[in-house]
Design a protein around this motif. Structure first.
Motif, PDB file in Angstrom:
ATOM      1  N   VAL A  46       0.821  -1.205   0.000  1.00 48.93           N
ATOM      2  CA  VAL A  46       0.000   0.000   0.000  1.00 48.93           C
ATOM      3  C   VAL A  46       0.858   1.260   0.000  1.00 48.93           C
ATOM      4  O   VAL A  46       0.622   2.194  -0.764  1.00 48.93           O
ATOM      5  N   ILE A  47       1.894   1.292   0.826  1.00 45.66           N
ATOM      6  CA  ILE A  47       2.728   2.498   0.903  1.00 45.66           C
ATOM      7  C   ILE A  47       3.461   2.781  -0.410  1.00 45.66           C
ATOM      8  O   ILE A  47       3.670   3.935  -0.778  1.00 45.66           O
ATOM      9  N   GLU A  48       3.818   1.743  -1.147  1.00 43.46           N
ATOM     10  CA  GLU A  48       4.477   1.943  -2.439  1.00 43.46           C
ATOM     11  C   GLU A  48       3.541   2.653  -3.414  1.00 43.46           C
ATOM     12  O   GLU A  48       3.946   3.576  -4.112  1.00 43.46           O
ATOM     13  N   ILE A  49       2.306   2.214  -3.437  1.00 43.90           N
ATOM     14  CA  ILE A  49       1.322   2.835  -4.333  1.00 43.90           C
ATOM     15  C   ILE A  49       1.092   4.291  -3.934  1.00 43.90           C
ATOM     16  O   ILE A  49       1.059   5.177  -4.785  1.00 43.90           O
ATOM     17  N   ILE A  50       0.960   4.535  -2.641  1.00 44.37           N
ATOM     18  CA  ILE A  50       0.729   5.898  -2.147  1.00 44.37           C
ATOM     19  C   ILE A  50       1.905   6.809  -2.505  1.00 44.37           C
ATOM     20  O   ILE A  50       1.723   7.887  -3.067  1.00 44.37           O
ATOM     21  N   HIS A  51       3.118   6.375  -2.203  1.00 40.81           N
ATOM     22  CA  HIS A  51       4.289   7.219  -2.462  1.00 40.81           C
ATOM     23  C   HIS A  51       4.556   7.419  -3.948  1.00 40.81           C
ATOM     24  O   HIS A  51       4.979   8.502  -4.364  1.00 40.81           O
ATOM     25  N   GLU A  52       4.320   6.411  -4.765  1.00 44.53           N
ATOM     26  CA  GLU A  52       4.518   6.564  -6.213  1.00 44.53           C
ATOM     27  C   GLU A  52       3.564   7.581  -6.821  1.00 44.53           C
ATOM     28  O   GLU A  52       3.791   8.071  -7.920  1.00 44.53           O
ATOM     29  N   ASN A  53       2.502   7.876  -6.090  1.00 43.21           N
ATOM     30  CA  ASN A  53       1.525   8.859  -6.559  1.00 43.21           C
ATOM     31  C   ASN A  53       1.668  10.188  -5.837  1.00 43.21           C
ATOM     32  O   ASN A  53       0.738  10.988  -5.794  1.00 43.21           O
ATOM     33  N   PHE A  54       2.846  10.401  -5.264  1.00 40.13           N
ATOM     34  CA  PHE A  54       3.245  11.680  -4.666  1.00 40.13           C
ATOM     35  C   PHE A  54       2.355  12.138  -3.511  1.00 40.13           C
ATOM     36  O   PHE A  54       2.119  13.331  -3.338  1.00 40.13           O
ATOM     37  N   VAL A  55       1.891  11.173  -2.724  1.00 42.22           N
ATOM     38  CA  VAL A  55       1.142  11.483  -1.514  1.00 42.22           C
ATOM     39  C   VAL A  55       2.080  11.225  -0.343  1.00 42.22           C
ATOM     40  O   VAL A  55       2.654  10.139  -0.226  1.00 42.22           O
ATOM     41  N   ASP A  56       2.247  12.220   0.507  1.00 42.51           N
ATOM     42  CA  ASP A  56       3.124  12.102   1.666  1.00 42.51           C
ATOM     43  C   ASP A  56       2.432  11.250   2.725  1.00 42.51           C
ATOM     44  O   ASP A  56       1.294  11.527   3.096  1.00 42.51           O
ATOM     45  N   TRP A  57       3.112  10.195   3.179  1.00 40.08           N
ATOM     46  CA  TRP A  57       2.566   9.286   4.194  1.00 40.08           C
ATOM     47  C   TRP A  57       3.680   8.944   5.165  1.00 40.08           C
ATOM     48  O   TRP A  57       4.768   8.558   4.759  1.00 40.08           O
ATOM     49  N   MET A  58       3.402   9.083   6.446  1.00 35.29           N
ATOM     50  CA  MET A  58       4.427   8.872   7.472  1.00 35.29           C
ATOM     51  C   MET A  58       4.940   7.422   7.481  1.00 35.29           C
ATOM     52  O   MET A  58       4.180   6.482   7.287  1.00 35.29           O
ATOM     53  N   HIS A  59       6.250   7.287   7.709  1.00 31.88           N
ATOM     54  CA  HIS A  59       6.885   5.970   7.865  1.00 31.88           C
ATOM     55  C   HIS A  59       8.248   6.171   8.540  1.00 31.88           C
ATOM     56  O   HIS A  59       9.278   6.254   7.899  1.00 31.88           O
ATOM     57  N   PHE A 103       0.468  14.552   9.254  1.00 28.77           N
ATOM     58  CA  PHE A 103       1.543  15.532   9.118  1.00 28.77           C
ATOM     59  C   PHE A 103       0.999  16.936   9.340  1.00 28.77           C
ATOM     60  O   PHE A 103      -0.086  17.259   8.842  1.00 28.77           O
ATOM     61  N   PRO A 104       1.757  17.805  10.008  1.00 34.70           N
ATOM     62  CA  PRO A 104       1.284  19.172  10.230  1.00 34.70           C
ATOM     63  C   PRO A 104       1.254  20.018   8.955  1.00 34.70           C
ATOM     64  O   PRO A 104       0.514  20.990   8.877  1.00 34.70           O
ATOM     65  N   HIS A 105       2.030  19.635   7.935  1.00 31.00           N
ATOM     66  CA  HIS A 105       2.091  20.440   6.714  1.00 31.00           C
ATOM     67  C   HIS A 105       1.015  20.075   5.693  1.00 31.00           C
ATOM     68  O   HIS A 105       0.936  20.681   4.626  1.00 31.00           O
ATOM     69  N   MET A 106       0.177  19.111   6.019  1.00 29.65           N
ATOM     70  CA  MET A 106      -0.858  18.687   5.082  1.00 29.65           C
ATOM     71  C   MET A 106      -2.244  19.075   5.599  1.00 29.65           C
ATOM     72  O   MET A 106      -2.457  19.107   6.801  1.00 29.65           O
ATOM     73  N   GLU A 107      -3.155  19.344   4.672  1.00 35.73           N
ATOM     74  CA  GLU A 107      -4.528  19.660   5.053  1.00 35.73           C
ATOM     75  C   GLU A 107      -5.378  18.411   4.906  1.00 35.73           C
ATOM     76  O   GLU A 107      -5.474  17.847   3.817  1.00 35.73           O
ATOM     77  N   TYR A 108      -5.976  17.999   5.988  1.00 37.28           N
ATOM     78  CA  TYR A 108      -6.829  16.815   6.002  1.00 37.28           C
ATOM     79  C   TYR A 108      -8.286  17.240   6.071  1.00 37.28           C
ATOM     80  O   TYR A 108      -8.616  18.256   6.670  1.00 37.28           O
ATOM     81  N   SER A 109      -9.127  16.429   5.477  1.00 38.13           N
ATOM     82  CA  SER A 109     -10.563  16.643   5.584  1.00 38.13           C
ATOM     83  C   SER A 109     -11.085  15.636   6.603  1.00 38.13           C
ATOM     84  O   SER A 109     -10.429  14.645   6.892  1.00 38.13           O
ATOM     85  N   ASP A 110     -12.191  15.887   7.172  1.00 43.64           N
ATOM     86  CA  ASP A 110     -12.753  14.911   8.126  1.00 43.64           C
ATOM     87  C   ASP A 110     -14.219  14.907   8.090  1.00 43.64           C
ATOM     88  O   ASP A 110     -15.048  14.782   7.546  1.00 43.64           O
TER      89      ASP A 110
END
Length: 108
Positions: free
Chosen positions: A23-36, A101-108
């Motif tokens: 899952v993380i490979e797919i996320i990162h390859e699509n330029f979405v920042d995800w903590m690890h 991440f503090p630098h990203m805007e999340y929706s909820d």
């Protein structure tokens, strides 16, 4: 075709033409920042995802995920993005509050 929808990132849709991918490979390859924090080695839980739909499309728990489940650091609807393999279909997930991440805007 694989599809990941990140609900609290404004329902961001990510598509991969390849099957059986981490899952993380797919996320990162699509330029979405995800903590690890541990470098995608399954040594921490900072990359965990909360699964809201499609858990059946993931491969079985890995040894590392079982370890964290036994320690009660992963709930039944949580998996590690660095360990979980998306086999097919669609997966709907959320970023855990503690892992935002503090630098990203999340929706909820």
């Amino acid at each position: 075709m694989l599809k990941i929808i990140i609900e609290n990132l404004n329902n961001k849709e990510i598509i991969s033409q390849e099957n059986k991918r981490k899952v993380i490979e797919i996320i990162h390859e699509n330029f979405v920042d995800w903590m690890h924090a541990c470098g995608k080695k399954g040594r921490c839980t900072t990359c965990k995802m909360i699964i809201t739909e499609g858990i059946e499309n993931l491969g079985p728990l890995t040894e590392r995920e079982e370890f964290f489940r036994e320690k009660e650091r992963l709930k039944l609807n949580e998996r590690l993005t660095c360990q979980a393999e998306l086999k097919s279909g669609t997966l709907k997930i959320r970023v855990a509050e503690v892992n935002k991440f503090p630098h990203m805007e999340y929706s909820d």
